[in-house]
Design a protein around this motif. Structure first.
Motif, PDB file in Angstrom:
ATOM      1  N   PRO A  42       3.034  17.980  -4.083  1.00 10.65           N
ATOM      2  CA  PRO A  42       1.745  18.272  -4.728  1.00 10.65           C
ATOM      3  C   PRO A  42       0.549  17.574  -4.096  1.00 10.65           C
ATOM      4  O   PRO A  42      -0.582  17.922  -4.417  1.00 10.65           O
ATOM      5  N   PHE A  43       0.763  16.611  -3.225  1.00 11.39           N
ATOM      6  CA  PHE A  43      -0.354  15.768  -2.803  1.00 11.39           C
ATOM      7  C   PHE A  43      -0.853  16.115  -1.408  1.00 11.39           C
ATOM      8  O   PHE A  43      -0.060  16.450  -0.525  1.00 11.39           O
ATOM      9  N   PRO A  44      -2.163  16.013  -1.237  1.00 13.77           N
ATOM     10  CA  PRO A  44      -2.774  16.377   0.040  1.00 13.77           C
ATOM     11  C   PRO A  44      -2.760  15.220   1.028  1.00 13.77           C
ATOM     12  O   PRO A  44      -3.762  14.954   1.678  1.00 13.77           O
ATOM     13  N   MET A  45      -1.643  14.523   1.112  1.00 16.23           N
ATOM     14  CA  MET A  45      -1.598  13.421   2.075  1.00 16.23           C
ATOM     15  C   MET A  45      -0.257  13.434   2.788  1.00 16.23           C
ATOM     16  O   MET A  45       0.659  14.164   2.402  1.00 16.23           O
ATOM     17  N   SER A  46      -0.177  12.627   3.821  1.00 16.53           N
ATOM     18  CA  SER A  46       1.025  12.644   4.650  1.00 16.53           C
ATOM     19  C   SER A  46       2.231  12.088   3.905  1.00 16.53           C
ATOM     20  O   SER A  46       2.085  11.351   2.926  1.00 16.53           O
ATOM     21  N   LEU A  47       3.408  12.414   4.384  1.00 18.37           N
ATOM     22  CA  LEU A  47       4.631  11.937   3.750  1.00 18.37           C
ATOM     23  C   LEU A  47       4.759  10.418   3.841  1.00 18.37           C
ATOM     24  O   LEU A  47       5.131   9.780   2.841  1.00 18.37           O
ATOM     25  N   PRO A  48       4.440   9.794   4.964  1.00 25.25           N
ATOM     26  CA  PRO A  48       4.490   8.324   4.997  1.00 25.25           C
ATOM     27  C   PRO A  48       3.603   7.669   3.937  1.00 25.25           C
ATOM     28  O   PRO A  48       3.965   6.629   3.389  1.00 25.25           O
ATOM     29  N   ALA A  49       2.484   8.292   3.639  1.00 28.03           N
ATOM     30  CA  ALA A  49       1.618   7.751   2.586  1.00 28.03           C
ATOM     31  C   ALA A  49       2.350   7.741   1.253  1.00 28.03           C
ATOM     32  O   ALA A  49       2.315   6.751   0.512  1.00 28.03           O
ATOM     33  N   ILE A  50       3.048   8.827   0.959  1.00 25.37           N
ATOM     34  CA  ILE A  50       3.823   8.909  -0.288  1.00 25.37           C
ATOM     35  C   ILE A  50       4.936   7.871  -0.284  1.00 25.37           C
ATOM     36  O   ILE A  50       5.189   7.201  -1.297  1.00 25.37           O
ATOM     37  N   VAL A  51       5.593   7.734   0.857  1.00 27.36           N
ATOM     38  CA  VAL A  51       6.660   6.730   0.964  1.00 27.36           C
ATOM     39  C   VAL A  51       6.102   5.341   0.660  1.00 27.36           C
ATOM     40  O   VAL A  51       6.731   4.541  -0.039  1.00 27.36           O
ATOM     41  N   GLN A  52       4.909   5.070   1.161  1.00 25.51           N
ATOM     42  CA  GLN A  52       4.284   3.771   0.877  1.00 25.51           C
ATOM     43  C   GLN A  52       3.993   3.607  -0.604  1.00 25.51           C
ATOM     44  O   GLN A  52       4.220   2.541  -1.173  1.00 25.51           O
ATOM     45  N   HIS A  53       3.494   4.678  -1.230  1.00 26.04           N
ATOM     46  CA  HIS A  53       3.273   4.616  -2.675  1.00 26.04           C
ATOM     47  C   HIS A  53       4.591   4.350  -3.400  1.00 26.04           C
ATOM     48  O   HIS A  53       4.641   3.554  -4.342  1.00 26.04           O
ATOM     49  N   LEU A  54       5.654   5.006  -2.945  1.00 19.27           N
ATOM     50  CA  LEU A  54       6.952   4.806  -3.588  1.00 19.27           C
ATOM     51  C   LEU A  54       7.439   3.366  -3.403  1.00 19.27           C
ATOM     52  O   LEU A  54       8.082   2.805  -4.293  1.00 19.27           O
ATOM     53  N   GLN A  55       7.129   2.786  -2.263  1.00 16.51           N
ATOM     54  CA  GLN A  55       7.511   1.387  -2.059  1.00 16.51           C
ATOM     55  C   GLN A  55       6.794   0.483  -3.042  1.00 16.51           C
ATOM     56  O   GLN A  55       7.387  -0.445  -3.605  1.00 16.51           O
ATOM     57  N   VAL A  56       5.497   0.763  -3.244  1.00 19.30           N
ATOM     58  CA  VAL A  56       4.735  -0.015  -4.227  1.00 19.30           C
ATOM     59  C   VAL A  56       5.363   0.127  -5.618  1.00 19.30           C
ATOM     60  O   VAL A  56       5.562  -0.858  -6.337  1.00 19.30           O
ATOM     61  N   LEU A  57       5.687   1.363  -5.970  1.00 20.31           N
ATOM     62  CA  LEU A  57       6.271   1.621  -7.289  1.00 20.31           C
ATOM     63  C   LEU A  57       7.632   0.948  -7.432  1.00 20.31           C
ATOM     64  O   LEU A  57       7.962   0.416  -8.495  1.00 20.31           O
ATOM     65  N   GLU A  58       8.406   0.949  -6.360  1.00 22.32           N
ATOM     66  CA  GLU A  58       9.744   0.374  -6.440  1.00 22.32           C
ATOM     67  C   GLU A  58       9.661  -1.161  -6.486  1.00 22.32           C
ATOM     68  O   GLU A  58      10.393  -1.792  -7.258  1.00 22.32           O
ATOM     69  N   ARG A  81       5.493  12.501 -12.992  1.00 21.00           N
ATOM     70  CA  ARG A  81       6.466  13.500 -12.513  1.00 21.00           C
ATOM     71  C   ARG A  81       7.905  13.008 -12.715  1.00 21.00           C
ATOM     72  O   ARG A  81       8.773  13.747 -13.164  1.00 21.00           O
ATOM     73  N   LEU A  82       8.134  11.729 -12.408  1.00 17.35           N
ATOM     74  CA  LEU A  82       9.497  11.195 -12.516  1.00 17.35           C
ATOM     75  C   LEU A  82       9.943  11.060 -13.968  1.00 17.35           C
ATOM     76  O   LEU A  82      11.153  11.031 -14.242  1.00 17.35           O
ATOM     77  N   CYS A  83       8.978  10.990 -14.872  1.00 17.39           N
ATOM     78  CA  CYS A  83       9.339  10.952 -16.294  1.00 17.39           C
ATOM     79  C   CYS A  83       9.942  12.277 -16.737  1.00 17.39           C
ATOM     80  O   CYS A  83      10.641  12.350 -17.748  1.00 17.39           O
ATOM     81  N   GLU A  84       9.679  13.344 -15.975  1.00 18.89           N
ATOM     82  CA  GLU A  84      10.290  14.639 -16.284  1.00 18.89           C
ATOM     83  C   GLU A  84      11.701  14.738 -15.711  1.00 18.89           C
ATOM     84  O   GLU A  84      12.428  15.684 -16.013  1.00 18.89           O
ATOM     85  N   GLY A  85      12.067  13.768 -14.858  1.00 21.35           N
ATOM     86  CA  GLY A  85      13.388  13.785 -14.256  1.00 21.35           C
ATOM     87  C   GLY A  85      13.334  13.312 -12.815  1.00 21.35           C
ATOM     88  O   GLY A  85      12.262  13.288 -12.203  1.00 21.35           O
ATOM     89  N   PRO A  86      14.472  12.905 -12.265  1.00 20.18           N
ATOM     90  CA  PRO A  86      14.531  12.400 -10.890  1.00 20.18           C
ATOM     91  C   PRO A  86      14.053  13.426  -9.881  1.00 20.18           C
ATOM     92  O   PRO A  86      14.070  14.631 -10.158  1.00 20.18           O
ATOM     93  N   ALA A  87      13.620  12.937  -8.727  1.00 24.03           N
ATOM     94  CA  ALA A  87      13.150  13.839  -7.681  1.00 24.03           C
ATOM     95  C   ALA A  87      13.309  13.180  -6.324  1.00 24.03           C
ATOM     96  O   ALA A  87      13.342  11.950  -6.215  1.00 24.03           O
ATOM     97  N   SER A  88      13.396  14.009  -5.302  1.00 24.49           N
ATOM     98  CA  SER A  88      13.476  13.496  -3.937  1.00 24.49           C
ATOM     99  C   SER A  88      12.086  13.129  -3.437  1.00 24.49           C
ATOM    100  O   SER A  88      11.075  13.489  -4.043  1.00 24.49           O
ATOM    101  N   VAL A  89      12.044  12.430  -2.303  1.00 23.72           N
ATOM    102  CA  VAL A  89      10.769  11.985  -1.739  1.00 23.72           C
ATOM    103  C   VAL A  89       9.876  13.170  -1.378  1.00 23.72           C
ATOM    104  O   VAL A  89       8.712  13.210  -1.762  1.00 23.72           O
ATOM    105  N   SER A  90      10.424  14.135  -0.685  1.00 23.25           N
ATOM    106  CA  SER A  90       9.571  15.249  -0.238  1.00 23.25           C
ATOM    107  C   SER A  90       9.178  16.146  -1.406  1.00 23.25           C
ATOM    108  O   SER A  90       8.082  16.709  -1.412  1.00 23.25           O
ATOM    109  N   GLU A  91      10.040  16.210  -2.383  1.00 24.46           N
ATOM    110  CA  GLU A  91       9.703  16.917  -3.614  1.00 24.46           C
ATOM    111  C   GLU A  91       8.498  16.254  -4.284  1.00 24.46           C
ATOM    112  O   GLU A  91       7.562  16.918  -4.739  1.00 24.46           O
ATOM    113  N   LEU A  92       8.529  14.925  -4.310  1.00 25.88           N
ATOM    114  CA  LEU A  92       7.419  14.178  -4.900  1.00 25.88           C
ATOM    115  C   LEU A  92       6.152  14.338  -4.081  1.00 25.88           C
ATOM    116  O   LEU A  92       5.042  14.372  -4.626  1.00 25.88           O
ATOM    117  N   ALA A  93       6.319  14.450  -2.775  1.00 22.67           N
ATOM    118  CA  ALA A  93       5.150  14.496  -1.882  1.00 22.67           C
ATOM    119  C   ALA A  93       4.416  15.832  -1.968  1.00 22.67           C
ATOM    120  O   ALA A  93       3.206  15.893  -1.749  1.00 22.67           O
TER     121      ALA A  93
END
Lengths: 129, 129
Positions: free
Chosen positions: A42-58, A28-40
């Motif tokens: 499409p996914f069937p999980m909580s926002l903190p889970a996405i934040v954790q994934h983003l921490q791993v990626l960062e 998704r980010l290869c298509e362009g920058p995005a905010s955290v909630s924007e990234l979250a």
DNA sequence: ACGATTGTTAAGCACATACTTAAGTATTCG
DNA sequence: CGAATACTTAAGTATGTGCTTAACAATCGT
């Protein structure tokens, strides 16, 4: 020197890529920058889970982010994608060198007996005893 | 279709690559097939540990093996290396398309005279190598 | 100032991973 | 045969991963 550092980085990079959700975020980010909630979204999980994934990626260096106001904007870091890609490319090129040598060898053989050389990943090789 | 299957495979492939020891094994196998104990020799860990790493690699499809007599010979599976590489390549090419678009856009800007005090772009036009 | 938006932090839980040691199974060789 | 070789299997352990819910900022629109 940087060899050691690259190896450590690769651990984190491949680990980060070893998750479907995180790969989707990278895609998704290869298509362009995005905010955290924007990234979250499409996914069937909580926002903190996405934040954790983003921490791993960062932490891996695949993604960078900057917070402006209350929105954190994330982007992909192409250099890190290239780092992983080039490790694989290096392996592949060695393999192809070997394949070239094999082909050169086979060219010297009188009987070109065809052998399958590319199989689907999970299927074990046919035994030729 | 096979998209789903590829995704599942990529989990296993990147997971397998996310370990220094396993990457070293793959690199070694790219030089040519090797037995289990041959592969184990360079590493400061027990042989069962290496066998476990090889199981991870084989489950991921990165490595195949065949046992003849009492020696198991392992080889790399180039198609799987390419699978991972091409996923990264696809991401990278998307990013480069974006970069191209950015550069095309910047080319249309006539005066690079900065008279607004808007926040400057956080990403410079040319990326560091 | 108030409430809605956007994200962060903390704690906890189920399960996976990366090893270990100990003991077992084939297979080859003297 | 019997001993060495080359794995293989099982069980245990410490640590890591991928979520969850709950509670807590910080910032924006009105």
């Amino acid at each position: 020197m940087l060899n050691n550092r690259s190896e450590v980085d690769l651990d984190l990079v491949f680990q980060a890529l070893a998750d479907r959700t995180r790969r989707a975020i990278v895609a998704r980010l290869c298509e362009g920058p995005a905010s955290v909630s924007e990234l979250a979204k499409p996914f069937p999980m909580s926002l903190p889970a996405i934040v954790q994934h983003l921490q791993v990626l960062e932490t891996s260096g695949l993604v960078s982010s900057e917070k402006i106001g209350r929105v954190r904007t994330c982007s992909v870091v192409p250099a890190t994608v290239r780092l992983a890609e080039s490790w694989l490319g290096a392996r592949r090129s060695v393999g192809e060198r070997r394949l070239d040598r094999l082909e050169a060898f086979l060219a010297t053989q009188p009987e070109p007996k065809p052998e399958s050389h590319e199989r689907p990943p999970t299927i074990p090789p046919r035994s030729t005893p």
